[in-house]
Design an enzyme around this catalytic site. Structure first.
Site, PDB file in Angstrom:
ATOM      1  N   HIS A  16      -1.443  -3.212  -7.362  1.00  0.00           N
ATOM      2  CA  HIS A  16      -0.982  -3.180  -5.980  1.00  0.00           C
ATOM      3  C   HIS A  16      -2.006  -3.810  -5.037  1.00  0.00           C
ATOM      4  CE1 HIS A  16       2.553  -0.367  -6.445  1.00  0.00           C
ATOM      5  NE2 HIS A  16       1.978  -0.321  -7.631  1.00  0.00           N
ATOM      6  N   ASP A 124       2.360   0.037   1.334  1.00  0.00           N
ATOM      7  CA  ASP A 124       2.649  -0.054  -0.089  1.00  0.00           C
ATOM      8  C   ASP A 124       3.997   0.598  -0.368  1.00  0.00           C
ATOM      9  OD1 ASP A 124       1.149  -0.490  -2.911  1.00  0.00           O
ATOM     10  OD2 ASP A 124       2.374   1.332  -3.010  1.00  0.00           O
TER      11      ASP A 124
END
Length: 277
Positions: A16, A124
């Site tokens: 990520h 995110d």
């Protein structure tokens, strides 16, 4: 054109964080009036990720001067937390630190003439619970979705299946029942659903996230239209936030060593040219 600033909040995972940084580089390269601040949550358990984070601060050759990194206070209590509660715990512990960091950005921009003004949060895909913070600061919230457009559509479909049709998804384990999911070309059998769909604790997290994804202004997906044209088109019918294919986001210049001498990379190197997607 006025200068704008985005605040990125990636989750503390290599898959990520690295792609988030590469997206930030891409965005500032495309817009000279854009600045980005990345709020870093440093995990207490991953030395490779910690080394990568530390390198960001000193890498002046490849990181734009319009990208800043702020290390949030490390929370040692994250150690030993069950995976299904990990993200929730991080959000709870880091929320006040994120709010404080963004407040300082806003304060600085109000005091310094010609400085960028806060324009939005880019969260995110696991941090959708922070949408309310963007609302509190009066700016838009976006999500960087590091998985595929097809899976994004699958996540939306599963959430609607439970909330609108009252289907108990956990009871579909081992079932041959097929579902026509708009983001997939062909029907999908329940026996091919990811295992996390049949565990109540992980299913709850996934479907709660899908509901929160519907509240953001836009979804930046790590894909490109030529690869997932059907999936991208299925998400562009006005029922969902705007979807922006921004991929493929890759860090081909990485020297982290994460894949060096990897069996996977060795196997790939041995395959005929253009034979692997």
């Amino acid at each position: 054109m006025k200068k704008a600033e985005l605040v990125f909040v990636p989750s503390p995972g290599m898959g990520h964080l690295v792609s988030t940084v590469e997206l930030a580089k891409l965005l500032v390269a495309l817009n000279s009036n854009l600045s980005i601040t990345v709020l870093i949550i440093k995990p207490p358990y991953d030395p490779n990720l910690t080394a990568y984070i530390d390198s960001l601060i000193t890498d002046t050759d490849t990181i734009s001067t319009r990208i800043k990194f702020i290390n949030l206070p490390q929370d040692e209590t994250q150690k030993g937390i069950p995976p299904n509660k990990f993200m929730t715990t991080i959000i709870q512990s880091q929320r006040p630190h994120i709010k404080e960091a963004v407040a300082k950005i806003v304060q600085y921009s109000s005091l310094v003439p010609d400085s960028p003004r806060l324009a939005g949060f880019v969260l995110d895909m696991f941090f959708t619970a922070l949408v309310d913070l963007a609302n509190e600061f009066g700016v838009a919230s976006y999500v960087f979705y590091t998985s595929s457009a097809a899976f994004l559509g699958f996540q939306f479909y599963m959430q609607a299946l439970r909330d609108k049709q009252n289907v108990d998804i956990t009871k579909l384990k081992g079932s041959d029942a097929e579902f026509t999911i708009p983001s997939y070309v062909n029907p999908v059998s329940a026996k091919f659903f990811p295992a996390l769909m049949f565990k109540p604790e992980t299913l709850t997290v996934l479907l709660k996230g899908a509901k929160e994804l519907r509240e953001v202004k836009g979804l930046m997906v790590n894909t490109f239209s030529e690869l997932e044209s059907h999936a991208v088109d299925s998400l562009s019918d006005g029922k969902y936030p705007a979807v922006y294919p921004v991929g493929p986001i890759l860090n081909l210049m990485s020297e982290s060593g994460a894949h060096q001498n990897s069996d996977i990379m060795k196997w790939l190197d041995e395959q005929p040219l253009s034979s692997v997607v």
